[in-house]
Design a protein around this motif. Structure first.
Motif, PDB file in Angstrom:
ATOM      1  N   UNK A 190      -5.711   1.194  91.290  1.00 46.67           N
ATOM      2  CA  UNK A 190      -5.174   2.474  90.476  1.00 46.67           C
ATOM      3  C   UNK A 190      -4.210   3.313  91.558  1.00 46.67           C
ATOM      4  N   UNK A 191      -4.318   3.272  92.961  1.00 48.08           N
ATOM      5  CA  UNK A 191      -3.565   3.646  93.810  1.00 48.08           C
ATOM      6  C   UNK A 191      -2.027   3.244  93.508  1.00 48.08           C
ATOM      7  N   UNK A 192      -1.900   2.000  93.024  1.00 50.63           N
ATOM      8  CA  UNK A 192      -0.852   1.324  92.805  1.00 50.63           C
ATOM      9  C   UNK A 192       0.353   2.206  91.542  1.00 50.63           C
ATOM     10  N   UNK A 193      -0.374   2.766  90.747  1.00 53.70           N
ATOM     11  CA  UNK A 193       0.382   2.982  89.521  1.00 53.70           C
ATOM     12  C   UNK A 193       1.561   4.125  89.567  1.00 53.70           C
ATOM     13  N   UNK A 194       1.252   5.000  90.453  1.00 49.27           N
ATOM     14  CA  UNK A 194       2.462   5.889  90.618  1.00 49.27           C
ATOM     15  C   UNK A 194       3.595   5.311  90.978  1.00 49.27           C
ATOM     16  N   UNK A 195       3.569   4.391  91.840  1.00 49.36           N
ATOM     17  CA  UNK A 195       4.828   3.528  92.393  1.00 49.36           C
ATOM     18  C   UNK A 195       5.138   2.645  91.164  1.00 49.36           C
ATOM     19  N   UNK A 196       4.441   2.198  90.161  1.00 47.49           N
ATOM     20  CA  UNK A 196       4.661   1.413  89.052  1.00 47.49           C
ATOM     21  C   UNK A 196       5.214   2.346  87.912  1.00 47.49           C
ATOM     22  N   UNK A 197       4.768   3.356  87.862  1.00 47.82           N
ATOM     23  CA  UNK A 197       5.665   4.409  87.024  1.00 47.82           C
ATOM     24  C   UNK A 197       6.967   4.476  87.326  1.00 47.82           C
ATOM     25  N   UNK A 198       7.113   4.874  88.611  1.00 51.24           N
ATOM     26  CA  UNK A 198       8.325   5.354  89.048  1.00 51.24           C
ATOM     27  C   UNK A 198       9.412   4.311  88.903  1.00 51.24           C
ATOM     28  N   UNK A 199       8.940   2.833  89.469  1.00 49.33           N
ATOM     29  CA  UNK A 199       9.729   1.802  89.267  1.00 49.33           C
ATOM     30  C   UNK A 199      10.350   1.678  87.691  1.00 49.33           C
ATOM     31  N   UNK A 200       9.163   1.695  86.864  1.00 51.08           N
ATOM     32  CA  UNK A 200       9.402   1.571  85.556  1.00 51.08           C
ATOM     33  C   UNK A 200      10.684   2.505  84.866  1.00 51.08           C
ATOM     34  N   UNK A 201      10.289   3.613  85.433  1.00 46.67           N
ATOM     35  CA  UNK A 201      11.220   4.688  84.829  1.00 46.67           C
ATOM     36  C   UNK A 201      12.693   4.436  85.443  1.00 46.67           C
ATOM     37  N   UNK A 202      12.784   4.093  86.829  1.00 43.23           N
ATOM     38  CA  UNK A 202      14.245   3.699  87.095  1.00 43.23           C
ATOM     39  C   UNK A 202      14.648   2.374  86.604  1.00 43.23           C
ATOM     40  N   UNK A 203      13.639   1.543  86.253  1.00 44.82           N
ATOM     41  CA  UNK A 203      14.251   0.238  85.647  1.00 44.82           C
ATOM     42  C   UNK A 203      14.689   0.456  84.048  1.00 44.82           C
ATOM     43  N   UNK A 204      14.077   1.478  83.287  1.00 38.53           N
ATOM     44  CA  UNK A 204      14.242   1.699  81.925  1.00 38.53           C
ATOM     45  C   UNK A 204      15.607   2.133  81.744  1.00 38.53           C
ATOM     46  N   UNK A 205      16.204   3.116  82.625  1.00 44.50           N
ATOM     47  CA  UNK A 205      17.417   3.614  82.439  1.00 44.50           C
ATOM     48  C   UNK A 205      18.675   2.666  82.585  1.00 44.50           C
ATOM     49  N   UNK A 206      18.457   1.416  83.227  1.00 47.97           N
ATOM     50  CA  UNK A 206      19.174   0.397  83.276  1.00 47.97           C
ATOM     51  C   UNK A 206      19.126  -0.604  82.169  1.00 47.97           C
ATOM     52  N   UNK A 207      17.840  -0.816  81.807  1.00 40.50           N
ATOM     53  CA  UNK A 207      17.644  -2.053  80.827  1.00 40.50           C
ATOM     54  C   UNK A 207      17.860  -1.266  79.226  1.00 40.50           C
ATOM     55  N   UNK A 208      17.499  -0.160  78.963  1.00 43.66           N
ATOM     56  CA  UNK A 208      17.658   0.495  77.615  1.00 43.66           C
ATOM     57  C   UNK A 208      19.191   0.043  77.162  1.00 43.66           C
ATOM     58  N   UNK A 209      20.287   0.362  77.972  1.00 47.27           N
ATOM     59  CA  UNK A 209      21.544   0.078  77.246  1.00 47.27           C
ATOM     60  C   UNK A 209      21.700  -1.397  77.229  1.00 47.27           C
ATOM     61  N   UNK A 210      20.839  -2.316  77.627  1.00 42.53           N
ATOM     62  CA  UNK A 210      20.912  -3.758  77.407  1.00 42.53           C
ATOM     63  C   UNK A 210      20.067  -4.277  76.698  1.00 42.53           C
ATOM     64  N   UNK A 211      19.610  -3.543  75.596  1.00 46.68           N
ATOM     65  CA  UNK A 211      18.395  -3.741  74.698  1.00 46.68           C
ATOM     66  C   UNK A 211      17.242  -4.011  74.875  1.00 46.68           C
ATOM     67  N   UNK A 212      16.678  -3.592  76.124  1.00 46.20           N
ATOM     68  CA  UNK A 212      15.424  -3.868  76.611  1.00 46.20           C
ATOM     69  C   UNK A 212      14.429  -2.738  76.678  1.00 46.20           C
ATOM     70  N   UNK A 213      13.261  -2.692  76.197  1.00 49.05           N
ATOM     71  CA  UNK A 213      12.397  -1.643  76.140  1.00 49.05           C
ATOM     72  C   UNK A 213      11.240  -1.939  76.886  1.00 49.05           C
ATOM     73  N   UNK A 214      10.838  -1.100  77.989  1.00 46.39           N
ATOM     74  CA  UNK A 214       9.615  -1.457  78.760  1.00 46.39           C
ATOM     75  C   UNK A 214       8.476  -0.794  78.244  1.00 46.39           C
TER      76      UNK A 214
END
Length: 427
Positions: free
Chosen positions: A264-288
């Motif tokens: 569970x201690x890892x989830x904060x880093x996971x959420x932050x990384x997913x949020x950053x990645x989503x901003x790059x992937x959404x314009x490419x047609x990828x949803x996380x």
């Protein structure tokens, strides 16, 4: 002729669910009686299989959770490992006493136990009961060749120097294991073990008769393992959940991001990384789609999510995983098995325990990319989505898993061992 099989597992999903999958299949055999022995937290899931549940370690679920899923990374930190070993040893001593009481009153004909239940083997041996080991992380089994586990995820060494490195690593791991009971102030005799190792060098906590390795053999490195080890593939079981199926927008590619039910201690880093990645992937047609790993879980109030990132408290792997195009996971044995069975490529972000060892195997099997830097998550996701070799390799492994269902292989072996229906082919 009827016979009874007892299955023993801790309540953690990655260890419990494979055992429950085996139990759910065995209860369909008319001449087998099946019990599952675990803590109170596991009993509701046990009931869903049709097996009889037997409670062990009453009142200890919080203590078990603290041992197996502390709110920090354990890694290879000697101090944290010793602390964990000390708490584990106390639980195993209590477990041994309770198993003796249960089995003296009503002995089974065969015991199957998750590899973490170190007290099972010595207790079964003392009572003359045959026992097998189930192992969702067979990379952890010590071998006479190849790389050791728990040292960061080594590939097999090449050439004389590489083999020398592997041998040194194996000696280091064995030396630490030998020293650990003394460091933790634990006595092996308290659970019936004379030594951690048998005369032939094999680990005494594993069965000499059968060790069921619950991963596809195709992702493992060739190693000189004990003769009892048989690769049977993943046991795919997830208790039915009340989680709603995730809504997947048409015309987009969808990637599940999960850290499973632990770390569970890892989830904060996971959420932050997913949020950053989503901003790059959404314009490419990828949803996380980010799974928080448990029913009722939620992000802190006020958390802002970018377009292209959807958060779920829980995603049902058995029901919904195959609907995705790829998975980002931590290398835990449960999600690893489900992802391979679904034929999906993966991005693996290992954080603790055996996860680095799983990650390197998945990479070398051609089904995954290892995430080294969280900031490069979007790049890694696009790689496994757009380079067709990853999906092709994953589909090949999935076809092998589907052709030889692990629960059928295990059931045939149990039948043959017990002589319930006469000889049957087994692993």
């Amino acid at each position: 002729m009827s016979a009874r099989v007892d299955l023993v597992a801790p309540p953690m999903a990655g260890h419990l669910h494979p055992v429950l999958g085996i139990a759910a299949r065995l209860v369909r055999e008319p001449d087998l009686e099946v019990r599952v022995l675990s803590t109170a937290a596991a009993l509701p899931a046990v009931a869903l299989t049709g097996a009889v549940g037997v409670e062990l370690l009453a009142g200890a679920d919080a203590e078990v959770a603290e041992v197996v899923d502390p709110p920090y990374r354990v890694g290879s930190n000697p101090r944290l490992l010793v602390r964990q070993l000390r708490a584990t040893a106390a639980l195993q001593v209590r477990l041994a006493a309770e198993l003796r009481e249960v089995w003296r009153a009503d002995p089974p004909d065969l015991v199957l136990a998750d590899f973490t239940m170190a007290a099972v083997g010595p207790t079964a041996d003392a009572l003359g009961l045959p026992w097998w080991t189930t192992h969702p992380s067979p990379c952890a089994i010590e071998a006479r060749s190849g790389p050791p586990s728990y040292v960061g995820g080594w590939r097999p060494g090449r050439g004389p120097l590489g083999r020398l490195r592997d041998a040194g690593g194996r000696r280091f791991v064995r030396g630490f294991k030998r020293a650990a009971p003394r460091l933790a102030g634990a006595r092996l005799d308290d659970i019936g073990l004379r030594s951690l190792y048998r005369a032939d060098g094999s680990e005494a906590i594993y069965s000499t008769e059968r060790v069921l390795a619950l991963v596809p053999e195709g992702i493992e490195y060739p190693r000189a393992l004990p003769a009892a080890v048989r690769y049977v593939g993943p046991v795919l079981f997830t208790p039915p959940s009340s989680a709603h199926p995730p809504g997947l927008a048409p015309g987009r590619r969808h990637v599940l991001v999960t850290a499973g039910t632990h770390v569970a201690w890892h989830r904060g880093a996971l959420v932050a990384a997913a949020a950053r990645a989503a901003s790059v992937l959404a314009p490419r047609g990828v949803e996380l789609h980010l799974s928080l790993g448990r029913a009722g879980a939620s992000l802190p109030v006020g958390t802002s999510l970018p377009d292209g990132l959807v958060v779920h408290d829980l995603v049902d792997y058995a029901r919904d995983l195959a609907r995705f195009d790829a998975v980002v996971h931590h290398g835990g044995s449960g999600v690893l098995g489900h992802t391979l069975a679904a034929g999906l490529p993966a991005v693996v972000w290992p954080v603790d325990y055996d996860q680095p060892d799983h990650a390197v195997r998945l990479v070398d099997a051609g089904v995954a990319v290892r995430l080294e830097r969280p900031a490069r998550l979007a790049e890694a996701v696009l790689r496994v989505l757009e380079e067709p070799g990853y999906a092709a390799a994953a589909r090949t492994i999935a076809a092998d898993v589907a052709a030889r269902p692990a629960v059928e292989t295990i059931t045939a072996a149990v039948r043959a061992r017990l002589g319930v229906y006469g000889a049957a082919p087994g692993p």
